[in-house]
Structures are given as C-alpha cells and as structure tokens.
Design a protein around this motif. Structure first.
Motif, short mmCIF file in Angstrom:
data_model
loop_
_atom_site.label_atom_id
_atom_site.label_comp_id
_atom_site.label_asym_id
_atom_site.label_seq_id
_atom_site.Cartn_x
_atom_site.Cartn_y
_atom_site.Cartn_z
N ALA A 562 0.79 -1.18 -0.03
CA ALA A 562 0.02 0.01 -0.09
C ALA A 562 0.81 1.17 0.03
CB ALA A 562 -0.95 -0.05 1.34
N CYS A 563 0.58 2.16 -0.86
CA CYS A 563 1.43 3.35 -0.97
C CYS A 563 1.23 4.20 0.39
CB CYS A 563 1.30 4.07 -2.20
SG CYS A 563 -0.17 5.35 -2.26
N PRO A 564 1.95 5.16 0.82
CA PRO A 564 1.70 5.79 1.84
C PRO A 564 0.99 7.17 1.80
CG PRO A 564 3.87 6.24 0.78
CD PRO A 564 3.29 5.25 -0.02
N SER A 565 0.53 7.21 0.36
CA SER A 565 -0.01 8.24 -0.12
C SER A 565 0.75 9.43 0.08
CB SER A 565 -1.38 8.64 0.88
OG SER A 565 -1.27 9.39 1.65
N CYS A 566 0.15 10.59 -1.11
CA CYS A 566 0.98 11.85 -1.10
C CYS A 566 -0.23 12.91 -1.68
CB CYS A 566 2.17 11.67 -2.19
SG CYS A 566 1.63 11.47 -3.67
N GLY A 567 0.22 14.11 -2.20
CA GLY A 567 -0.55 14.87 -2.85
C GLY A 567 -1.25 14.57 -3.92
N ARG A 568 -1.03 13.48 -4.51
CA ARG A 568 -1.76 12.86 -5.71
C ARG A 568 -2.88 11.87 -5.52
NH1 ARG A 568 1.74 12.85 -10.72
NH2 ARG A 568 3.91 13.22 -10.29
N THR A 569 -3.03 11.79 -4.05
CA THR A 569 -3.88 10.67 -3.80
C THR A 569 -5.10 11.00 -4.06
OG1 THR A 569 -2.28 10.08 -2.10
CG2 THR A 569 -4.40 8.98 -1.75
N LEU A 570 -6.16 9.82 -4.49
CA LEU A 570 -7.27 9.99 -5.00
C LEU A 570 -8.33 9.59 -4.19
CD1 LEU A 570 -6.57 9.63 -8.85
CD2 LEU A 570 -7.23 11.81 -7.62
N ILE A 594 -2.63 -1.50 -3.01
CA ILE A 594 -3.51 -0.54 -2.98
C ILE A 594 -2.89 0.91 -3.08
CG2 ILE A 594 -5.43 0.57 -1.61
CD1 ILE A 594 -4.83 -2.36 0.14
N MET A 595 -3.11 1.54 -4.17
CA MET A 595 -2.23 2.75 -4.79
C MET A 595 -2.99 3.96 -4.98
SD MET A 595 0.42 0.92 -4.41
CE MET A 595 1.88 1.84 -5.63
N GLY A 596 -2.60 5.15 -4.47
CA GLY A 596 -3.58 6.04 -4.56
C GLY A 596 -3.78 6.87 -5.81
N CYS A 597 -2.79 6.53 -6.84
CA CYS A 597 -3.10 7.38 -8.09
C CYS A 597 -2.52 6.31 -9.37
CB CYS A 597 -2.27 8.42 -8.07
SG CYS A 597 -0.44 8.36 -8.38
N ILE A 598 -3.08 6.61 -10.53
CA ILE A 598 -2.53 5.75 -11.85
C ILE A 598 -1.49 6.39 -12.20
CG2 ILE A 598 -4.73 4.67 -12.61
CD1 ILE A 598 -5.13 7.39 -14.14
N VAL A 599 -0.91 7.63 -12.00
CA VAL A 599 0.31 7.98 -12.38
C VAL A 599 1.54 7.21 -12.15
CG1 VAL A 599 1.77 10.17 -12.51
CG2 VAL A 599 -0.66 10.27 -12.13
N ASN A 600 1.51 6.94 -10.68
CA ASN A 600 2.65 6.06 -10.23
C ASN A 600 2.32 4.53 -9.65
OD1 ASN A 600 4.82 7.70 -10.49
ND2 ASN A 600 4.85 8.62 -8.36
N GLY A 601 0.99 4.61 -9.26
CA GLY A 601 0.57 3.31 -8.76
C GLY A 601 1.09 2.03 -9.68
N PRO A 602 0.32 2.27 -10.72
CA PRO A 602 0.63 0.86 -11.36
C PRO A 602 1.98 0.46 -11.61
CG PRO A 602 -1.08 2.28 -12.52
CD PRO A 602 -0.35 2.88 -11.62
N GLY A 603 2.98 1.52 -11.88
CA GLY A 603 4.30 1.29 -12.10
C GLY A 603 4.95 0.62 -10.70
N GLU A 604 4.48 1.15 -9.73
CA GLU A 604 5.42 1.16 -8.54
C GLU A 604 4.66 -0.30 -7.67
OE1 GLU A 604 5.98 4.39 -6.19
OE2 GLU A 604 7.03 5.47 -7.97
N MET A 605 3.56 -0.91 -8.16
CA MET A 605 3.01 -2.09 -7.24
C MET A 605 3.71 -3.19 -7.73
SD MET A 605 -0.75 -1.73 -8.97
CE MET A 605 -1.15 -2.43 -10.35
#
Ligand code: SF4
Length: 663
Positions: A562-570, A594-605
């Motif tokens: 799970a990403c820690p979330s950031c300013g991009r989180t949706l 469980i990733m907060g955004c599609i910008v980075n989420g798919p790449g980083e999971m």
C-alpha cells in the motif's frame, strides 16, 4: 565512506548522522494544509520534508510553502518529488533545496513495450536522456540544489527493462546512467535510492549500487527505503528488515520509513532505526563483511544445508520454508499448555506452532515432558529441550516412550557438548532425536568447530546461538558461525533464536528481531525461527510469522502493498486499506496493491497479483498484475469488484468460520 552532500542546511553522507525524512500527503496546491502538515512533521523530528509536485502549478506553489515555513522558523530542507514532468522539476529547483526524480519515468512516459533494443537504439535512448536531464542538472548545479536519483523496482524505463528486466541490476544501471551524465557536467550533489516493496529486492539493489559505484570510484550517499510497505506491524517489520539489514552492514545516510498512516507516525519509527545504527556504528561493531564464501550478497538464494529428516512432513533443508518455534511458559503445565496449543492450532491452520521450546535446565521440567509429549503428539512436529540440568546427559533425560510419540531436538551449549562429547555418543539413543549446538556467546574458533564436527561425526545437527559476544553484531556472529562450519565442509541447518530479553531501553524487540531474523532470512539462512519470551503464545506465534512473511521466506497471509499516499492520492488510503484487509486478509499467498493514483501506482506496485488504484476522484481502476482490467468503478463498489476479480482468477477462498476464544 560516502561523499558529503549538502541539502539546504542539512549535510548527509560522510560521517554525518543519518537524516530522517518523510513526505506530506496533502494536495500540494493546498498551501496552508501542506505547510501545517510539514510543520507537524518538523515538530515530530523530521529533518528533510518531501512534497509531491505533480503539476507545474504545484511546483510553483513550492515557493509559497518554502516562504511560509521559513517565516515560521522551520528551515528543514524541502524536496520536490517529480515523476514524468521535467518542466515541474526545473520549476521546483528554483524553490526547494532538493529535487527527487525517478529515472524510470523522467523522460520515458511510455508503457513497457516488448521491443529489442539494438546497441544503436540503446545509445539513441541514452542520448535523449542526456538532452532532457542535462538542463535540470545544470540548474541544480547553479542554484546549489541536491538531486536524488530515486529508482523504484517496478517503474524502470523500457530501455532498462528490455536489457536488464525488472531486476536489481536494472535498478542500479538506471540510476548510474544519470550519475554519469551529472558527473560529465561536474555536478556531484547526488543521492541514490533503490526502493522496492520487497525487502529482498531492495537489499540486493542497494548492495549492488554500492559495489557498482565503488567500481566506478563513486561514493554517493544512499537514501534508504522500503516502499509501499503498508501499515501496522507488518509495515514496520518490512521496513526494519530492509533498512536494518543495510544499516547493519554500514550502508545508509538518510532514510524514510514509508507507512500508510499519518506521516508523523513515520518519524519515530525512522528515528528508532537511525538511533540503533548510530549506536552500532559508534561501538564499531558493524556486521562482518559479506562472507561471499557462503552467500552471494547480490543474488542470495537459499543456503544449501545437510538435510535433517524429522518425519515425512518435517524435513529441515534448503527446499522447505523455515519452521516456526515458540517457547513454552515455565514452569511447564502440560495440561494447560496442550489445551492452549490445541486451540491455537485450530484457529491458525496456515500459521501453526511447529516446534515448542522448553527449558531443560530446570530439573522440574523433565518429569513433565512425558505427559506433554503424549498430549502434543500429532499437534506439532516436536519439542526442543533447551539445555539440560547440571549433571544429566541426553540419555539420562529422554525416555523411550517420548521418542516414540514426538521428535526431539536437544540443545546443548557448545562448551558442554565438547566436554561431554564422548559420554553423549557412547549411549545416545539417536532414533528420533536431533542435536542443536548453541554457540552460547563462545568465540568461534577453528578448534571448537573441528571438535564439534568430530564429536558428532555423521549425526545431523543444527547450529544456533542465543547470546552474542559484545564485539560483534548478532548478524555478523551468525555469518561467522556459518562460514566457520562451511570452511570445514559442514553445512548444518541454522536455528535463528530471538529472545524478548533482547529488548532494551533503546530499541524494541520488534526492531532487533526484525533485523536479525530478516537479514539472515533475506540472505538465505535459517531453517527454524523462534521467538522466546514471556508474551502469550498466540502473539509470539503471530510475530514469528510476520517476520517470515516480511522477509518473503514463508507466506501465511495476504501480502498488502500500500502506498503511503501523497498529494496525488485520490482516495483515503488508510481507511481503504483497512476495508480491503478486513475482507481479504485471509488469502494466503495473494498480493494486493492499494495505490493512490494511476500516475505512479501501476508502475510501483511491482509484483502484486491484484491492484486497487485511484483512477480519478471517487473512481477506482482495478488491475490484474500490471494490466488494467476495469476502470472508473465508483469507490463505494470497488472493494466488491476487487473480490469478484480475485474470484474470477481462482485466487479466492472463503474465510474459515470464526472459532470463539475459550473463556
Ligand atoms: S502511488 Fe501513492 S504515493 Fe505514489 S504518487 Fe501515487 S498517490 Fe502518491
């Protein structure tokens, strides 16, 4: 030693203490909220604060955030986090002390394509990277900014993926390409990171980065992190394992513990790790250098051992996952203990007690062992009798009827084994009994190793150690022990012992056990793992399985990335993670991201089986591996859709009905 890098008023690398970092989770353009959260982080002890800059506008408001924080007396350096947007990086460099870029997506916005890169294609892509990143490097040089080259497992460029795959080698090369460009411009205020959610991958990548840099006479500081670690104890264990393992070897200059919790929660966890490393380094007891004779630090596999066959279902070897032992409360109460073990086994089919450690040095234990043995037959693999009362030998203590019902490991301190070696062998009824040799704080000398090997002859045995000489770290001591036996051609399985008494006022047992066990397991060592203390059996058992799962050595429950979330989180990462965990936490062997955004989420999971990713405000996209299979699902329905998807792919099982706790 690493080189010194200045980030605003903080210096890292060389002999500077480890600097603690964290990251804001507010939308960056909400300047007041971001300033307020950054202040809370600074007050919690965060020394470097990262803020995402997903758009040019967000990069511009970093100027306001910097100004407001400085006006309030908060001079902690700020770091702009950039993905995909070189213009935002250039803008951010005007306002903050450091810029973090991801080399996998700075110039490369494409999805991974299966394409073979010829040498000419590769050089062309490198030239494009040179042209696009040079302006940022030159501007950072002019303004005195630092640059972090933050590689992430799972988001490497097409070029790197095609040549190296998603591997530590690819991660390292991805960063070094940019380092070489920076050096060609005479810019050296660089920091490198090699993050992954899998501690094994990140440990290997950081080690490799260090070795490759040394080969090119580069010594840039390392920013450590286990990314997308999730929340709670699981996340702390993964972070302690990954970062602790590197710090134990003297690697690491700044660190961030990444939690799906409020960012302030990250700071004390990071501080505990850093303080532990500072004490270790001050005592000059860094771990033994990598003993490459017994393992490959860059590609560790399971350590080959001489197998010990306990029964058809229990073989200690390099193929089976490490087994789990817990210590029985003392004095031994066979009836109460067997009842409580039966209840635990019924509720923990995927995470059972396999071995029970009992105190053999208390003479009153020995009479109780017979009835305990009867009661536990079939419920566990066996009992480890830890030491023997003064004056008694193994044969004095082990009765024939015990041997017929349960397997036994008898643990003897090494000096005693040597003293009593002949006596032990003369009458030892070996059927069903194994020996463990405990290097109880003893020096690891060639003659002691030779004596043990010659006394035991062909008898299979385990090695272990429960106390460590003060001039060595626990990790180093175990490495030396394994190496000493390997030099003599002996490869006994290893029992990794953790004791609650390891806890001290400065460090939690969780940190110490994670580092010891995690480092050894990630390096491929360990055939039995125990935690021995006064905690209730159930909690201790859970902790051992968490350590094993954290090191990816034995999977007993769902793995959450799970990403820690950031300013991009949706969406709200914390509550969503808990909702998904509540419904899917029983799916052994399934990894859910469980990733907060599609910008980075798919790449980083990285290696997740299923992904739940913020696609737009209030909308979720679902993934199978890295393939997006459903888009725009309303958030309120998305967990149900995720479960349907898991079912469709044959990975679902219904949770076991809850068994009420005995009153
Ligand atoms: S995946 Fe999470 S932490 Fe990473 S950029 Fe997206 S929202 Fe931020």
């Amino acid at each position: 030693m690493t080189s010194e890098v200045r980030i605003g008023n903080v210096r890292i690398g060389a002999t500077h203490p480890i600097a603690i970092q964290s990251m804001t989770t507010t939308p960056t353009e909400d300047v007041d909220a971001t300033v307020a959260q950054a202040r809370r982080l600074a007050e919690a002890g965060c020394e470097i604060i990262r803020i995402t800059a997903p758009t040019l506008k967000a990069a511009r408001v970093l100027a306001d955030i910097r100004r407001k924080l400085s006006a309030d007396g908060f001079d902690q350096p700020l770091v702009a986090d950039i993905h995909f947007l070189p213009k935002a990086a250039l803008e951010a460099a005007e306002h903050v002390e450091k810029v973090r870029i991801n080399p996998g997506n700075y110039t490369d916005t494409k999805r991974f394509k299966v394409k073979t890169y010829s040498e000419a294609d590769y050089q062309e892509a490198l030239q494009k990277l040179y042209e696009e990143i040079s302006p940022l490097i030159l501007r950072c040089k002019e303004l005195g900014r630092a640059l972090r080259i933050g590689t992430n497992h799972g988001s490497l460029s097409d070029r790197i993926m095609n040549r190296f795959g998603d591997t530590p080698e690819g991660m390292v090369e991805s960063a070094l390409e940019i380092v070489r460009i920076a050096e060609s411009h005479g810019f050296r205020d660089l920091v490198l990171s090699m993050k992954a959610s899998n501690p094994k991958v990140m440990i290997a990548a950081y080690r490799l980065a260090t070795a490759r840099m040394a080969a090119e006479n580069m010594h840039y500081p390392l920013h450590l992190g286990v990314t997308e670690a999730g929340d709670g104890e699981d996340a702390r264990v993964k972070s302690f394992i990954g970062m602790g393992s590197l710090l134990a070897d003297g690697l690491g200059d700044t660190l961030r513990v990444s939690l799906t919790e409020d960012p302030e929660c990250e700071v004390p966890v990071a501080r505990e790790l850093a303080n532990w490393a500072h004490r270790l380094w001050a005592n000059n007891t860094a771990s033994t250098p990598w003993t490459e004779a017994v393992f490959d630090p860059f590609h560790p596999g399971r350590r080959p051992v001489e197998p010990i066959r306990i029964s058809d279902s229990c073989v200690l070897d390099a193929k089976n996952p490490p087994m789990v032992a817990v210590r029985a409360p003392s004095p031994l109460d066979p009836k109460a203990l067997s009842q409580s073990i039966a209840a635990i086994q019924m509720r923990n089919k995927d995470a059972p007690i396999e071995w029970l450690v009992v105190d053999g040095t208390d003479a009153s234990t020995l009479p109780a062992l017979n009835s305990l043995s009867e009661a536990l037959a079939g419920a566990i693999h066996g009992i480890i009798v830890d030491g023997l009362p003064e004056g008694l030998t193994v044969e004095d203590c082990i009765h024939a009827d015990m041997r017929s019902r349960l397997s036994w490991i008898v643990n003897l301190p090494m000096p005693r084994l040597i003293q009593e070696g002949t006596k032990l062998l003369s009458g030892l009824p070996l059927d069903g009994i194994t020996l463990a040799v405990d290097w109880f704080g003893a020096p690891i000398e060639e003659k002691s190793v030779e004596s043990v090997i010659s006394i035991l002859g062909s008898i299979p045995f385990l090695i272990t150690t429960a106390s460590i000489p003060s001039d060595l770290t626990p990790v180093g001591y175990h490495r030396l022990l394994i190496e000493a036996f390997a030099r003599k051609g002996s490869h006994p399985p290893l029992w990794i012992r953790n004791r609650d008494s390891d806890e001290n006022p400065e460090e939690s047992a969780l940190l110490l056990h994670s580092i010891l066990t995690g480092t050894l397991l990630c390096d491929g060592f360990g055939n039995i793992v125990s935690i021995e203390g006064d905690q209730p059996l159930k909690e201790t058992l859970q902790r051992v399985y968490t350590l094993l799962q954290g090191a990816r050595s034995r999977i007993s429950k769902t793995e959450f990335v799970a990403c820690p979330s950031c300013g991009r989180t949706l969406f709200d990462l914390q509550s969503t993670t808990q909702r998904i965990r509540a419904r899917t936490g029983h799916l052994k062997g399934v990894t859910i991201a469980i990733m907060g955004c599609i910008v980075n989420g798919p790449g980083e999971m990285a290696d997740a089986d299923f992904g739940y990713v913020g696609g737009a405000p209030g909308k979720v996209n679902l993934y199978v591996g890295k393939t997006c299979v459903k888009t725009g699902i309303p958030e309120g329905e998305a967990v149900d859709h995720l479960i349907d998807l898991i079912r469709q792919h044959g990975r679902w099982s219904d949770p076991e009905p809850a068994i009420p706790e005995a009153s």
